[in-house]
Design a protein around this motif. Structure first.
Motif, PDB file in Angstrom:
ATOM      1  N   PHE B 152     -19.074  24.818  17.041  1.00  0.00           N
ATOM      2  CA  PHE B 152     -19.042  23.981  15.552  1.00  0.00           C
ATOM      3  C   PHE B 152     -17.869  23.756  15.186  1.00  0.00           C
ATOM      4  O   PHE B 152     -17.705  22.430  14.538  1.00  0.00           O
ATOM      5  CB  PHE B 152     -19.970  24.837  14.697  1.00  0.00           C
ATOM      6  CG  PHE B 152     -19.855  24.516  13.194  1.00  0.00           C
ATOM      7  CD1 PHE B 152     -20.773  23.295  13.245  1.00  0.00           C
ATOM      8  CD2 PHE B 152     -19.093  25.086  12.362  1.00  0.00           C
ATOM      9  CE1 PHE B 152     -20.956  22.814  11.681  1.00  0.00           C
ATOM     10  CE2 PHE B 152     -19.163  24.552  11.155  1.00  0.00           C
ATOM     11  CZ  PHE B 152     -19.877  23.504  10.851  1.00  0.00           C
ATOM     12  N   TRP B 153     -16.842  24.410  15.191  1.00  0.00           N
ATOM     13  CA  TRP B 153     -15.590  24.216  14.602  1.00  0.00           C
ATOM     14  C   TRP B 153     -14.760  22.888  15.304  1.00  0.00           C
ATOM     15  O   TRP B 153     -14.417  21.931  14.605  1.00  0.00           O
ATOM     16  CB  TRP B 153     -14.599  25.359  14.792  1.00  0.00           C
ATOM     17  CG  TRP B 153     -15.320  26.649  13.973  1.00  0.00           C
ATOM     18  CD1 TRP B 153     -15.972  27.484  14.624  1.00  0.00           C
ATOM     19  CD2 TRP B 153     -15.451  26.540  12.608  1.00  0.00           C
ATOM     20  NE1 TRP B 153     -16.256  28.213  13.639  1.00  0.00           N
ATOM     21  CE2 TRP B 153     -16.141  27.883  12.273  1.00  0.00           C
ATOM     22  CE3 TRP B 153     -15.239  25.542  11.660  1.00  0.00           C
ATOM     23  CZ2 TRP B 153     -16.648  28.069  11.151  1.00  0.00           C
ATOM     24  CZ3 TRP B 153     -15.582  26.070  10.174  1.00  0.00           C
ATOM     25  CH2 TRP B 153     -16.283  27.230  10.022  1.00  0.00           C
ATOM     26  N   MET B 154     -15.022  22.721  16.674  1.00  0.00           N
ATOM     27  CA  MET B 154     -14.482  21.388  17.268  1.00  0.00           C
ATOM     28  C   MET B 154     -15.246  20.328  16.602  1.00  0.00           C
ATOM     29  O   MET B 154     -14.813  19.319  16.656  1.00  0.00           O
ATOM     30  CB  MET B 154     -14.905  21.528  18.711  1.00  0.00           C
ATOM     31  CG  MET B 154     -13.642  21.954  19.691  1.00  0.00           C
ATOM     32  SD  MET B 154     -11.965  21.359  19.175  1.00  0.00           S
ATOM     33  CE  MET B 154     -12.260  19.577  19.931  1.00  0.00           C
ATOM     34  N   GLN B 155     -16.590  20.358  16.552  1.00  0.00           N
ATOM     35  CA  GLN B 155     -17.440  19.245  16.062  1.00  0.00           C
ATOM     36  C   GLN B 155     -17.151  18.922  14.370  1.00  0.00           C
ATOM     37  O   GLN B 155     -17.138  17.611  14.269  1.00  0.00           O
ATOM     38  CB  GLN B 155     -19.076  19.724  16.056  1.00  0.00           C
ATOM     39  CG  GLN B 155     -19.378  19.669  17.615  1.00  0.00           C
ATOM     40  CD  GLN B 155     -20.707  20.685  17.801  1.00  0.00           C
ATOM     41  OE1 GLN B 155     -21.331  21.008  16.843  1.00  0.00           O
ATOM     42  NE2 GLN B 155     -21.019  20.783  19.129  1.00  0.00           N
ATOM     43  N   LEU B 156     -16.704  19.982  13.733  1.00  0.00           N
ATOM     44  CA  LEU B 156     -16.186  19.815  12.464  1.00  0.00           C
ATOM     45  C   LEU B 156     -14.801  19.012  12.606  1.00  0.00           C
ATOM     46  O   LEU B 156     -14.756  18.024  11.822  1.00  0.00           O
ATOM     47  CB  LEU B 156     -16.000  21.244  11.820  1.00  0.00           C
ATOM     48  CG  LEU B 156     -15.239  20.996  10.578  1.00  0.00           C
ATOM     49  CD1 LEU B 156     -16.561  21.046   9.542  1.00  0.00           C
ATOM     50  CD2 LEU B 156     -14.471  22.216  10.104  1.00  0.00           C
ATOM     51  N   VAL B 157     -13.974  19.137  13.390  1.00  0.00           N
ATOM     52  CA  VAL B 157     -12.687  18.370  13.647  1.00  0.00           C
ATOM     53  C   VAL B 157     -13.251  16.993  14.059  1.00  0.00           C
ATOM     54  O   VAL B 157     -12.719  16.104  13.352  1.00  0.00           O
ATOM     55  CB  VAL B 157     -11.928  19.113  14.765  1.00  0.00           C
ATOM     56  CG1 VAL B 157     -10.608  18.116  15.037  1.00  0.00           C
ATOM     57  CG2 VAL B 157     -11.379  20.527  14.351  1.00  0.00           C
ATOM     58  N   ILE B 158     -13.929  16.718  14.895  1.00  0.00           N
ATOM     59  CA  ILE B 158     -14.540  15.595  15.413  1.00  0.00           C
ATOM     60  C   ILE B 158     -15.154  14.765  14.298  1.00  0.00           C
ATOM     61  O   ILE B 158     -14.609  13.618  14.123  1.00  0.00           O
ATOM     62  CB  ILE B 158     -15.381  15.783  16.708  1.00  0.00           C
ATOM     63  CG1 ILE B 158     -14.796  16.151  17.826  1.00  0.00           C
ATOM     64  CG2 ILE B 158     -15.983  14.233  17.071  1.00  0.00           C
ATOM     65  CD1 ILE B 158     -15.674  16.755  18.995  1.00  0.00           C
ATOM     66  N   ILE B 159     -15.927  15.276  13.597  1.00  0.00           N
ATOM     67  CA  ILE B 159     -16.741  14.640  12.385  1.00  0.00           C
ATOM     68  C   ILE B 159     -15.504  14.274  11.464  1.00  0.00           C
ATOM     69  O   ILE B 159     -15.748  13.185  10.826  1.00  0.00           O
ATOM     70  CB  ILE B 159     -17.907  15.486  12.012  1.00  0.00           C
ATOM     71  CG1 ILE B 159     -18.811  15.450  12.981  1.00  0.00           C
ATOM     72  CG2 ILE B 159     -18.373  14.762  10.640  1.00  0.00           C
ATOM     73  CD1 ILE B 159     -20.174  15.946  12.610  1.00  0.00           C
ATOM     74  N   THR B 160     -14.571  15.235  11.241  1.00  0.00           N
ATOM     75  CA  THR B 160     -13.467  14.821  10.082  1.00  0.00           C
ATOM     76  C   THR B 160     -12.825  13.643  10.567  1.00  0.00           C
ATOM     77  O   THR B 160     -12.632  12.670   9.692  1.00  0.00           O
ATOM     78  CB  THR B 160     -12.717  15.981   9.734  1.00  0.00           C
ATOM     79  OG1 THR B 160     -13.689  17.104   9.786  1.00  0.00           O
ATOM     80  CG2 THR B 160     -11.945  15.904   8.617  1.00  0.00           C
ATOM     81  N   ILE B 161     -12.262  13.464  11.569  1.00  0.00           N
ATOM     82  CA  ILE B 161     -11.554  12.412  12.172  1.00  0.00           C
ATOM     83  C   ILE B 161     -12.217  11.215  12.009  1.00  0.00           C
ATOM     84  O   ILE B 161     -11.743  10.380  11.643  1.00  0.00           O
ATOM     85  CB  ILE B 161     -10.894  12.665  13.708  1.00  0.00           C
ATOM     86  CG1 ILE B 161     -10.247  13.857  13.732  1.00  0.00           C
ATOM     87  CG2 ILE B 161     -10.454  11.609  14.313  1.00  0.00           C
ATOM     88  CD1 ILE B 161      -9.669  14.445  15.166  1.00  0.00           C
ATOM     89  N   VAL B 162     -13.647  11.390  12.844  1.00  0.00           N
ATOM     90  CA  VAL B 162     -14.120  10.031  12.824  1.00  0.00           C
ATOM     91  C   VAL B 162     -14.632   9.397  11.137  1.00  0.00           C
ATOM     92  O   VAL B 162     -14.855   8.367  11.043  1.00  0.00           O
ATOM     93  CB  VAL B 162     -15.510   9.920  13.532  1.00  0.00           C
ATOM     94  CG1 VAL B 162     -16.122   8.816  13.858  1.00  0.00           C
ATOM     95  CG2 VAL B 162     -15.022  10.553  15.063  1.00  0.00           C
TER      96      VAL B 162
END
Lengths: 76, 434
Positions: B152-162
Motif C-alpha cells: 500500500f505504501w508504494m501505491q501511496l507514493v505512486i498515486i501522489t506522484i501521478v
C-alpha cells in the motif's frame, strides 16, 4: 465564463470526504459493510443489470438506423 | 450534434484517441493479458474444466463480450442523450437537465441536485477504481521488474506522484493537456500493440481474433441474458465478472458520457453511434486477441506458468518471455501512467462541470478539489481492502445511477419523438427490427 459551485458540489464533496475518513478511521468496518452490500446487489439485481445493459445496446443500435438520421442532429 | 453547420472540434483520430484515453485505457492494459488467462486457467466462465481447448475459446469470446458493444453502448447512450440536450436544446450539460422532459421544472430544484449528486458520486468512485487499478499495476510492474515491494505504501507514493502530474495537466485545460497526452497515449499504445503482435504468435493471434468474433456474434443473445439460475458456481462467476464489468461501465458512464458528448460536438448521430460503438469494440477485440492470445498460447503450448502470477503482474510475465521484454514492460508502465493522467485529468474536468451547473470552463479551485478527492478516494479504498474494496464500492455506487440512466433513455426517446413529429419527418420514425 467561470461559474460558481452549485449545491451539488458541497453535498457530494461532503459525502466523499465522509467515505474517505471512514476508510482511514475504520478500514475493517467499511470493508465488511461494502462487501455485504455488494454481494446483496450482485445476487438480487444481477438480472436487472443484464436486461438494462442489453436494452441500452438495442436502443443505440436502433438509433444507428433511425429515420432521424435524415435530420442529422446539428445540421437541420 | 451542436448548432447548424457545427464543425467537429477535434479530428477523427484525436477523437478516437480521446474516447480510449478517457474510457478504457487503464482497463485495457490491466486486463489485456490477465482477463483471458483468468478465464482460461483459473475459473472457467461456464464452471467447466480449465486449461482445455474449449477453455481457450470460451476465454476469448467471453472477454470480447465484456469489452464489446455493451460496454460502449452504456457510454454511448449517456453521451448521446447529453449531447442531444446540451447542444441541440441548449440545456446545461448536466444529468439532471437531461431528465427535464420527464420531470419538468423540478429538475432545477433539490430533486435535480439529488440526481446530480448521485451521478457525481458514481463518477468519483468509478474513476477512483480505475486509478486504483492503475496504481496497483504500476506497482506490480515495478515489483516484477525491479523487486520493488508491492505494498500500500508504494501505491501511496505512486498515486501522489501521478496526482501532482495530472494536476499540472488539468491546470493547462482540456484543449491542450488532454489532447497532447491522448495522442502520446495512442502512439505508445499502438507501439506496444505492434511489438506484441510482431514478437508474439502472430498467426495464432489473427486466427483467435477471427474465430472469437464469430463466437462473439453467435453467443451474443445467450451471453447478454446469462444469469445461470440453476448453477451456483456459474452464477458466482457471473457476479464476479459480468456484473462487475456492467457496474464498472455504468459507474463510468456519467464521466465518459459527458466527456464523449463534449468532444463529439459537430458530429451526426449516425457517425457518432458508429464511431463510439463499432470502432472502439473492434479495436478492443484486436487488443485482447493480441495480448490475451499471446498469454494463452504461452501457457497452453509453451508451458509457461502465467496464471500463478498476481493479476497485475500477468502482462509483465508475458513480456518477460520475449526479447525486448524489458522495453515493452517499461513502455507498458509508462502507458498506464499516462492513461492514469488523462483519465484523472478528464475526470476532474467532468466533475468540475457537473458541480458548477454544467459550465464548460469549471473553475481551477473546483477542479483541484476533485483531483485531490479522486486520489484520496482511490487511496482510502485501497487501504481498506485493496482492489476488492474499490470494486465493492463501485458496484454500490453504480446501482442508483443505473436507474437514472434508464430515466435518461426514456426522456431522450420522448424528446426525439416529439421533435420528429414537429419537423414532420414522415410518420413517427418506425423502429427498424434488427
Amino acid at each position: 465564463m467561470l461559474k460558481k459551485a452549485k449545491p451539488a458540489f458541497s453535498i457530494s464533496v461532503g459525502i466523499m470526504l465522509v467515505l474517505v475518513l471512514l476508510g482511514i478511521i475504520l478500514p475493517e468496518g467499511l470493508e465488511s459493510v461494502t462487501e455485504t452490500i455488494q454481494v446483496f446487489i450482485s445476487d438480487k439485481f444481477g438480472w436487472y443489470y443484464l436486461i438494462l445493459v442489453t436494452l441500452f445496446t438495442i436502443i443505440c443500435l436502433v438509433f444507428f438506423n433511425h429515420t432521424i438520421r435524415k435530420n442529422q442532429i446539428g445540421r437541420s | 450534434m451542436g448548432g447548424p453547420d457545427e464543425q467537429p472540434e477535434f479530428n477523427r483520430p484525436t477523437w478516437i484517441a480521446m474516447l480510449f484515453s478517457a474510457g478504457m485505457g487503464i482497463g485495457l492494459v490491466f486486463w489485456g493479458a490477465a482477463e483471458p488467462i483468468n478465464h482460461y486457467a483459473i475459473t472457467n466462465p461456464f464452471a467447466e474444466e480449465t486449461g482445455t481447448e474449449q477453455a481457450i475459446r470460451d476465454a476469448m469470446s467471453v472477454t470480447f463480450f465484456h469489452w464489446g458493444i455493451h460496454a460502449w453502448a452504456i457510454y454511448g447512450i449517456v453521451a448521446l442523450v447529453l449531447a442531444y440536450f446540451n447542444f441541440r436544446h441548449n440545456r446545461p450539460g448536466l444529468i439532471s437537465a437531461a431528465l427535464n422532459p420527464l420531470f419538468g421544472k423540478s429538475m432545477e430544484g433539490p430533486l435535480g441536485s439529488v440526481i446530480d449528486v448521485l451521478a457525481v458520486i458514481a463518477t468519483v468512485i468509478g474513476v477512483a477504481t480505475t486509478l486504483g487499478f492503475g496504481a496497483v499495476q504500476i506497482n506490480g510492474g515495478l515489483s516484477f521488474l525491479f523487486d520493488i515491494p508491492s505494498s500500500f505504501w508504494m501505491q501511496l507514493v505512486i498515486i501522489t506522484i501521478v496526482t501532482v502530474l495530472f494536476m499540472i495537466s488539468a491546470w493547462t485545460g482540456l484543449g491542450r493537456g488532454i489532447k497532447v497526452l491522448s495522442n502520446v497515449n495512442m502512439i505508445l499504445a499502438i507501439a506496444l500493440f505492434f511489438i506484441m503482435f510482431m514478437i508474439g504468435p502472430t498467426m495464432f493471434i489473427l486466427n483467435m481474433f477471427t474465430q472469437s468474433i464469430g463466437a462473439y456474434f453467435q453467443t451474443l443473445p445467450t451471453m447478454s441474458f446469462r444469469i445461470a439460475p440453476l448453477d451456483q458456481a456459474e452464477r458466482d462467476w457471473i457476479n464476479a465478472w459480468t456484473i462487475f464489468y456492467w457496474a464498472w461501465w455504468i459507474a463510468w458512464a456519467p464521466f465518459v458520457g459527458i466527456f464523449i458528448a463534449r468532444v463529439s460536438k459537430g458530429r451526426s448521430i449516425r457517425e457518432f453511434v458508429f464511431t463510439v460503438l463499432v470502432v472502439p469494440s473492434l479495436i478492443g477485440f484486436l487488443w485482447f486477441s493480441t495480448f490475451g492470445g499471446t498469454a494463452i498460447s504461452l501457457e497452453h503450448f509453451e508451458g509457461v506458468d502465467l496464471s500463478s502470477l498476481a493479476t497485475e503482474e500477468m502482462l509483465f510475465g508475458v513480456f518477460s518471455n520475449y526479447p525486448f521484454g524489458m522495453v515493452a514492460s517499461i513502455a507498458a508502465i509508462t502507458l498506464i501512467s499516462t492513461f492514469f493522467i488523462t483519465s484523472a485529468d478528464s475526470g476532474t474536468y467532468v466533475l468540475g462541470m457537473m458541480t458548477t451547473g454544467g459550465s464548460h470552463q469549471p473553475g481551477q479551485a473546483i477542479k483541484l478539489t476533485w483531483g485531490v478527492l479522486l486520489s484520496a478516494t482511490a487511496l482510502a479504498l485501497l487501504y481498506t481492502g485493496g482492489l476488492q474494496a474499490l470494486q465493492n464500492t463501485m458496484i454500490i455506487a453504480a446501482l442508483p445511477f443505473s436507474i437514472i440512466m434508464l430515466l435518461m433513455a426514456i426522456s431522450f426517446l420522448k424528446a426525439i419523438y416529439k421533435e420528429g413529429r414537429e419537423l414532420g419527418i414522415g410518420k413517427i420514425p418506425k423502429k427498424k427490427t434488427k
